[in-house]
Design a protein around this motif. Sequence first.
Motif, short mmCIF file in Angstrom:
data_model
loop_
_atom_site.label_atom_id
_atom_site.label_comp_id
_atom_site.label_asym_id
_atom_site.label_seq_id
_atom_site.Cartn_x
_atom_site.Cartn_y
_atom_site.Cartn_z
N SER A 51 70.96 -32.46 47.72
CA SER A 51 70.59 -31.29 46.91
C SER A 51 69.70 -31.66 45.72
O SER A 51 68.77 -30.93 45.38
N THR A 52 69.98 -32.82 45.10
CA THR A 52 69.18 -33.21 43.94
C THR A 52 67.75 -33.52 44.34
O THR A 52 66.80 -33.14 43.65
N THR A 55 66.00 -30.27 45.24
CA THR A 55 65.67 -29.56 44.01
C THR A 55 64.49 -30.21 43.29
O THR A 55 63.64 -29.53 42.73
N SER A 247 64.64 -32.72 37.44
CA SER A 247 65.35 -33.13 38.64
C SER A 247 65.60 -34.63 38.66
O SER A 247 66.61 -35.09 39.18
N ASN A 250 68.55 -35.28 36.92
CA ASN A 250 69.68 -34.85 37.75
C ASN A 250 69.99 -35.87 38.84
O ASN A 250 71.13 -35.98 39.29
N VAL A 251 68.94 -36.58 39.30
CA VAL A 251 69.16 -37.64 40.28
C VAL A 251 70.10 -38.69 39.72
O VAL A 251 71.03 -39.16 40.39
N GLN A 254 73.51 -37.19 39.62
CA GLN A 254 74.07 -37.12 40.96
C GLN A 254 74.57 -38.49 41.40
O GLN A 254 75.60 -38.61 42.07
N SER A 272 77.55 -26.15 42.41
CA SER A 272 76.13 -26.04 42.11
C SER A 272 75.52 -24.79 42.74
O SER A 272 74.53 -24.27 42.24
#
Length: 441
Positions: A51-52, A55, A247, A250-251, A254, A272
């Motif tokens: 998802s990361t 995104t 993002s 966010n990686v 994650q 999420s």
Amino acid sequence: MTEGSLAKNMLLFSLPLMASNVLQVLFNMSDIAVVGQFAGSHALGSVGSTSTLVTLFAGFLIGMGAGVNVAVARALGIGSEEETEKTIHSAFIICTIFGVVVCLACNLFARQMLEMLNTKEELMDGAVLYLKIFSLGMPAMAIYNCGNGVMSAAGDTKRPLLYLTIAGALNVALNLFFVIGLHMAADGVALASAIAQCVSAALIVAHLLRRKDSCRLDLRKIRLYPDRTGQMLRLGFSAGLQGVLFSASNVMIQSAINSFGSVVMAGSSAASGIENFIHTALNTFYQSAITFTGQSIGASDPRRAVRVFRINLALTTGLGIVLCTLAQIFQAPLLGLYVQSTDPAYDAVIAAGVVRVLALSRFQWVGGLMETACGTLRGLGHSMNPTVTTLIGACLLRVVWRYTVFEAVGTVESMYWSYPVSWLLTFLIHLIYLERDRRRL
């Protein structure tokens, strides 16, 4: 957009756009829900672990569309048909090229990128397959976002809603067909998404080819116009880069979440989905700020641009608080949509999801304020200021947080808290830039 009741016009513009955004999230949520309900928590974890990255790349292409919106809105506000046509035809080439590049990157380096996220070995094969298939729709996603940027700049948010409804309904139908009918798992929902992206792109291009105004797409005029290409690259690439920076941070987050195992990953993925719903609804006012601010500045009416920001800020706060409150009240049944009730890990996955919802949902409206301020800056024509602010307020802070607060506390909740802190810091920096612009204008 440059005359009449501003609040009324903004609502008429925003409501179809919001419905379009919400539908897009609902259809994306259906991917996770279908694979979670009919393929199990293992497949859900495979999809969630990508998802990361999804995104990240989608955020870049959406950012490119935002850059198109700014450039076209300014050209329309000025009233120059020639500039509008050159901007649109240059934009389609640029966005398509970037869409193809993203597709190739995902197919060539899927496993390496997922390994960087510490994806569990038992989920790796399903995650790689999902990412490779999903990325086949990236060029179409780039084309759709380019067309959506053009139509939004012209004030048309109803047709993109219709096209998205058609493509999204097809996506849901194909999800069910591939997963239930053909017994596919993560690969099935990825293929359904890629096909739906192609349909939405085809619909929006077909409409632009039929238009009779300056926003008409003429295949014979598609080329890189030197006087427009530089502006498009500056606005589009900087907006896309901002999405990538968010993002990318966010990686890293994650990666920390993945270290807690597949149950926490599945719960985080389900939570999420709720967050994406809130974010996408509030992102309407980011897009509204870009379009109305761009046209107001193009028409040399800076006072109207200031009113656009204030109205958008009020709308973002009101809707954000309502949605965040509803998420807290209905968190358990909403999370239950993503997990089979007969799954042995059901209770653990729901509990892991509740942790994330409680940590983030109370403050997502602050993230909405940050996006609205950023959209106003982009509408004013800034390309690098919002990007640099994102680098400082989101990426740098989250990197520091990852290796200080998280390392010291060691709980998944402590990693989640980096989100609201970075939202607030980035919003405050945006406000400093906006106050400077208000005085100058």
